[in-house]
Design a protein around this motif. Structure first.
Motif, mmCIF file in Angstrom:
data_model
loop_
_atom_site.group_PDB
_atom_site.id
_atom_site.type_symbol
_atom_site.label_atom_id
_atom_site.label_comp_id
_atom_site.label_asym_id
_atom_site.label_seq_id
_atom_site.Cartn_x
_atom_site.Cartn_y
_atom_site.Cartn_z
ATOM 1 N N LEU A 1 -0.988 -1.952 -10.703
ATOM 2 C CA LEU A 1 -1.073 -0.734 -9.914
ATOM 3 C C LEU A 1 -2.531 -0.293 -9.937
ATOM 4 C CD1 LEU A 1 2.032 1.170 -11.327
ATOM 5 C CD2 LEU A 1 1.887 -0.132 -9.213
ATOM 6 N N ILE A 2 -3.115 -0.116 -8.763
ATOM 7 C CA ILE A 2 -4.519 0.262 -8.671
ATOM 8 C C ILE A 2 -4.620 1.588 -7.923
ATOM 9 C CG2 ILE A 2 -6.795 -0.370 -7.801
ATOM 10 C CD1 ILE A 2 -5.868 -3.291 -7.922
ATOM 11 N N ARG A 3 -5.227 2.556 -8.563
ATOM 12 C CA ARG A 3 -5.446 3.856 -7.926
ATOM 13 C C ARG A 3 -6.840 3.844 -7.308
ATOM 14 N NH1 ARG A 3 -7.917 8.675 -9.312
ATOM 15 N NH2 ARG A 3 -7.011 10.479 -8.284
ATOM 16 N N LEU A 4 -6.894 4.086 -6.010
ATOM 17 C CA LEU A 4 -8.171 4.111 -5.314
ATOM 18 C C LEU A 4 -8.561 5.553 -5.022
ATOM 19 C CD1 LEU A 4 -7.642 1.217 -2.748
ATOM 20 C CD2 LEU A 4 -8.879 1.144 -4.913
ATOM 21 N N CYS B 1 -13.240 5.531 -1.716
ATOM 22 C CA CYS B 1 -12.927 4.117 -1.493
ATOM 23 C C CYS B 1 -11.978 3.952 -0.321
ATOM 24 C CB CYS B 1 -12.309 3.495 -2.741
ATOM 25 S SG CYS B 1 -13.452 3.327 -4.106
ATOM 26 N N LEU B 2 -11.017 4.839 -0.209
ATOM 27 C CA LEU B 2 -10.035 4.746 0.870
ATOM 28 C C LEU B 2 -10.663 4.945 2.233
ATOM 29 C CD1 LEU B 2 -7.090 6.728 -0.710
ATOM 30 C CD2 LEU B 2 -7.276 4.268 -0.416
ATOM 31 N N GLN B 3 -11.675 5.783 2.328
ATOM 32 C CA GLN B 3 -12.308 6.049 3.611
ATOM 33 C C GLN B 3 -12.993 4.809 4.168
ATOM 34 O OE1 GLN B 3 -14.784 9.384 2.667
ATOM 35 N NE2 GLN B 3 -13.066 10.797 2.609
ATOM 36 N N GLY B 4 -13.489 3.942 3.289
ATOM 37 C CA GLY B 4 -14.168 2.740 3.753
ATOM 38 C C GLY B 4 -13.289 1.513 3.759
ATOM 39 N N LEU B 5 -12.004 1.677 3.507
ATOM 40 C CA LEU B 5 -11.088 0.548 3.419
ATOM 41 C C LEU B 5 -10.554 0.187 4.791
ATOM 42 C CD1 LEU B 5 -9.674 -1.299 1.361
ATOM 43 C CD2 LEU B 5 -7.828 0.361 1.302
ATOM 44 N N ARG C 1 0.878 -1.174 0.000
ATOM 45 C CA ARG C 1 0.000 0.000 0.000
ATOM 46 C C ARG C 1 0.910 1.217 0.000
ATOM 47 N NH1 ARG C 1 -4.217 -0.395 4.334
ATOM 48 N NH2 ARG C 1 -2.359 -0.678 5.586
ATOM 49 N N CYS C 2 0.784 2.041 -1.027
ATOM 50 C CA CYS C 2 1.650 3.203 -1.187
ATOM 51 C C CYS C 2 0.804 4.450 -1.439
ATOM 52 C CB CYS C 2 2.586 3.020 -2.379
ATOM 53 S SG CYS C 2 3.558 1.510 -2.348
ATOM 54 N N TRP C 3 1.221 5.563 -0.894
ATOM 55 C CA TRP C 3 0.584 6.851 -1.144
ATOM 56 C C TRP C 3 1.509 7.598 -2.093
ATOM 57 C CZ3 TRP C 3 -4.171 7.017 0.706
ATOM 58 C CH2 TRP C 3 -4.490 6.204 1.793
ATOM 59 N N LEU C 4 1.170 7.618 -3.380
ATOM 60 C CA LEU C 4 2.061 8.181 -4.394
ATOM 61 C C LEU C 4 1.349 9.224 -5.238
ATOM 62 C CD1 LEU C 4 3.492 4.792 -5.723
ATOM 63 C CD2 LEU C 4 4.549 6.296 -4.037
ATOM 64 N N ASN C 5 2.062 10.279 -5.581
ATOM 65 C CA ASN C 5 1.537 11.194 -6.577
ATOM 66 C C ASN C 5 1.849 10.601 -7.953
ATOM 67 O OD1 ASN C 5 4.228 11.838 -7.243
ATOM 68 N ND2 ASN C 5 4.238 13.601 -5.848
ATOM 69 N N GLN C 6 1.380 11.245 -9.009
ATOM 70 C CA GLN C 6 1.548 10.686 -10.347
ATOM 71 C C GLN C 6 3.019 10.523 -10.717
ATOM 72 O OE1 GLN C 6 -0.486 12.778 -13.449
ATOM 73 N NE2 GLN C 6 0.270 11.426 -15.043
ATOM 74 N N GLN C 7 3.851 11.479 -10.367
ATOM 75 C CA GLN C 7 5.274 11.402 -10.699
ATOM 76 C C GLN C 7 5.942 10.229 -9.985
ATOM 77 O OE1 GLN C 7 7.479 14.906 -9.658
ATOM 78 N NE2 GLN C 7 9.344 14.206 -10.649
#
Length: 72
Positions: free
Chosen positions: A42-45, A49-53, A15-21
């Motif tokens: 790679l799945i962008r949520l 979706c993240l709030q209920g994960l 699980r990674c918090w990444l910007n587009q770059q």
């Protein structure tokens, strides 16, 4: 390599918090080391979706019905 980008979670997932770059940099770096038989997803949520994960780390967190399957 992935541990430098995020948190390891079960089943060979990260699980990674990444910007587009950063996401494109990671994708490029992984393409340099992955073998042909490897796969990368790679799945962008989006935020809703993240709030209920929920994050579960123990098998007991995923209870199965008592008769979910039978071996005969």
């Amino acid at each position: 390599m992935l541990q430098g980008y995020g948190e390891r979670i079960p089943y060979s997932m990260f699980r990674c918090w990444l910007n587009q770059q950063a996401r494109e940099k990671l994708r490029w770096e992984l393409e340099q080391v992955l073998a042909e038989e490897d796969s990368l997803l790679l799945i962008r949520l989006p935020n809703p979706c993240l709030q209920g994960l929920a994050s579960y780390k123990h098998l007991a967190s995923w209870p199965l019905p008592k008769e979910s399957h039978r071996v005969i």
